[in-house]
Scaffold this motif. Structure first.
Motif, mmCIF file in Angstrom:
data_model
loop_
_atom_site.group_PDB
_atom_site.id
_atom_site.type_symbol
_atom_site.label_atom_id
_atom_site.label_comp_id
_atom_site.label_asym_id
_atom_site.label_seq_id
_atom_site.Cartn_x
_atom_site.Cartn_y
_atom_site.Cartn_z
ATOM 1 N N LEU A 6 -14.949 0.284 28.862
ATOM 2 C CA LEU A 6 -14.895 1.558 29.571
ATOM 3 C C LEU A 6 -13.828 1.565 30.647
ATOM 4 C CD1 LEU A 6 -18.742 2.039 29.950
ATOM 5 C CD2 LEU A 6 -17.242 2.842 28.140
ATOM 6 N N GLY A 7 -12.634 1.031 30.333
ATOM 7 C CA GLY A 7 -11.571 0.970 31.318
ATOM 8 C C GLY A 7 -10.314 1.643 30.808
ATOM 9 N N ALA A 8 -9.194 1.317 31.450
ATOM 10 C CA ALA A 8 -7.945 1.958 31.083
ATOM 11 C C ALA A 8 -7.548 1.590 29.667
ATOM 12 C CB ALA A 8 -6.839 1.558 32.062
ATOM 13 N N ALA A 9 -7.680 0.351 29.305
ATOM 14 C CA ALA A 9 -7.446 -0.057 27.923
ATOM 15 C C ALA A 9 -8.758 0.155 27.180
ATOM 16 C CB ALA A 9 -7.039 -1.508 27.852
ATOM 17 N N ALA A 10 -8.797 1.232 26.409
ATOM 18 C CA ALA A 10 -10.090 1.664 25.848
ATOM 19 C C ALA A 10 -10.698 0.564 25.006
ATOM 20 C CB ALA A 10 -9.912 2.938 25.088
ATOM 21 N N THR A 11 -10.713 0.183 25.872
ATOM 22 C CA THR A 11 -11.276 -0.942 25.404
ATOM 23 C C THR A 11 -12.521 -0.973 26.369
ATOM 24 O OG1 THR A 11 -9.087 -1.783 25.806
ATOM 25 C CG2 THR A 11 -10.624 -2.911 26.404
ATOM 26 N N ASP A 219 -14.855 -8.136 27.155
ATOM 27 C CA ASP A 219 -16.278 -8.401 26.916
ATOM 28 C C ASP A 219 -17.045 -8.540 28.221
ATOM 29 O OD1 ASP A 219 -16.582 -8.201 24.215
ATOM 30 O OD2 ASP A 219 -17.146 -10.273 23.881
ATOM 31 N N ARG A 220 -16.457 -9.234 29.183
ATOM 32 C CA ARG A 220 -17.146 -9.419 30.465
ATOM 33 C C ARG A 220 -17.334 -8.088 31.181
ATOM 34 N NH1 ARG A 220 -14.280 -14.488 30.498
ATOM 35 N NH2 ARG A 220 -12.425 -13.535 31.409
ATOM 36 N N GLN A 221 -16.301 -7.258 31.180
ATOM 37 C CA GLN A 221 -16.374 -5.993 31.895
ATOM 38 C C GLN A 221 -17.246 -4.970 31.168
ATOM 39 O OE1 GLN A 221 -12.210 -5.017 32.362
ATOM 40 N NE2 GLN A 221 -12.059 -6.137 34.282
ATOM 41 N N LYS A 234 -25.555 -10.060 29.764
ATOM 42 C CA LYS A 234 -24.552 -9.902 30.815
ATOM 43 C C LYS A 234 -23.161 -10.121 30.237
ATOM 44 C CE LYS A 234 -27.670 -11.484 34.477
ATOM 45 N NZ LYS A 234 -27.955 -12.540 35.482
ATOM 46 N N GLY A 235 -22.182 -9.489 30.864
ATOM 47 C CA GLY A 235 -20.823 -9.603 30.371
ATOM 48 C C GLY A 235 -20.355 -11.030 30.215
ATOM 49 N N ARG A 236 -20.690 -11.872 31.172
ATOM 50 C CA ARG A 236 -20.230 -13.268 31.098
ATOM 51 C C ARG A 236 -20.846 -13.998 29.912
ATOM 52 N NH1 ARG A 236 -23.977 -13.907 35.527
ATOM 53 N NH2 ARG A 236 -25.686 -15.332 34.975
ATOM 54 N N ASN A 237 -22.091 -13.662 29.582
ATOM 55 C CA ASN A 237 -22.731 -14.323 28.452
ATOM 56 C C ASN A 237 -22.198 -13.798 27.123
ATOM 57 O OD1 ASN A 237 -24.344 -16.148 29.833
ATOM 58 N ND2 ASN A 237 -26.015 -14.695 30.088
ATOM 59 N N ILE A 238 -21.906 -12.508 27.050
ATOM 60 C CA ILE A 238 -21.289 -11.964 25.842
ATOM 61 C C ILE A 238 -19.960 -12.672 25.586
ATOM 62 C CG2 ILE A 238 -20.325 -9.905 24.756
ATOM 63 C CD1 ILE A 238 -22.310 -8.250 26.385
#
Length: 265
Positions: A6-11, A219-221, A234-238
């Motif tokens: 959900l950031g600038a790089a649609a990612t 993945d973290r974000q 959690k993002g870190r675990n993903i």
């Protein structure tokens, strides 16, 4: 199910600890709810070593071009069919290709549910998945997120064919917290298996370590954004499970069902 950035790089070998002279599963000792189903903890999928290295060069993809994105996804899909099909043959397990479709609207219905914010959805009873190619997905398609999304949804098909999905659905739980932990184990395993596939074809991709680190950051974000209901991790675990699968290229490294609670939170 895979969610977009959900950031600038649609990612998403049970170790034991000796506590007071009693053997206690590592998962139980660290606060996890122990999983007892052998089709989850000792599945045939975990045998056989790393996935065989193969070639899967990425097809050209252009921003805001749905046709090129479809070709890109279908190229990854064919590689997944070849790679996992060969692995299933080696395991002696019947293999069938999953169906694949595309949608352009989050309001679309797939498998009797709204797609919503997902970047991809797998339908267990129909053995098929859909990839969302909306404006957000096409805005910046040059990172590895779309590649990972296809591999993640395909991993749910692998779970389905090996009996992991059914075992997960019938694994008993007591209370919402335990149910959510089991769901996270299921989703984190799919992300790890996506990493296994990516690792097995990495040498054929025109990518650098910077590209991989970018995907881990995504993945973290994104994980922290979508994990509001605590069902994906959690993002870190993903990111950690994705990286674990990538580094080993071995499905055995994706046995989330015996991992300690901290690794599947």
């Amino acid at each position: 199910m895979r969610f977009p950035f959900l950031g600038a790089a649609a990612t998403a070998v049970l170790a034991v600890l000796l506590v007071g002279g009693t053997a206690v599963p590592a998962s139980a000792a660290s606060g996890a709810y122990p999983i007892k189903g052998p089709r989850l903890t000792k599945n045939t999928l975990y045998g056989g070593g790393p996935l065989k290295a193969s070639s899967c060069p990425e097809r050209a993809i252009t921003a805001d071009d749905r046709a090129s994105a479809r070709r890109y996804v279908l190229g990854v899909y064919e590689c997944l069919n070849n790679s996992w099909g060969e692995r299933f043959a080696a395991m002696g397990v019947k293999f069938t290709r999953p169906g694949i479709s595309f949608t352009t609207r989050p309001t679309a219905t797939f498998c009797d549910e709204k797609v919503g914010d997902a970047a991809g959805v797998y339908c267990t009873p129909e053995r098929r998945f859909t990839i969302v190619l909306d404006k957000k997905a096409l805005e910046y398609p040059y990172d590895l997120f779309l590649f990972d999304t296809v591999a993640h949804e395909y991993a749910h098909h692998v779970q389905n064919l090996t009996g992991i999905t059914r075992a997960f659905e019938y694994e008993p739980f007591s209370g919402r917290k335990e149910e959510l932990e089991q769901t996270r184990r299921f989703e984190l395993q799919a992300e790890c298996l996506a990493g296994v596939f990516i690792g097995s074809v990495w040498d054929s991709l025109d990518r650098t370590d910077a590209d991989w680190q970018e995907l881990l950051l995504i993945d973290r974000q994104s994980g922290d954004e979508v994990n509001k209901v605590r069902d994906h991790g959690k993002g870190r675990n993903i990111a950690d499970w994705l990286d674990r699968g990538f580094r080993t290229a071995d499905p055995a490294s994706c046995n989330t069902w015996t991992a300690p609670a901290s690794k599947v939170s």
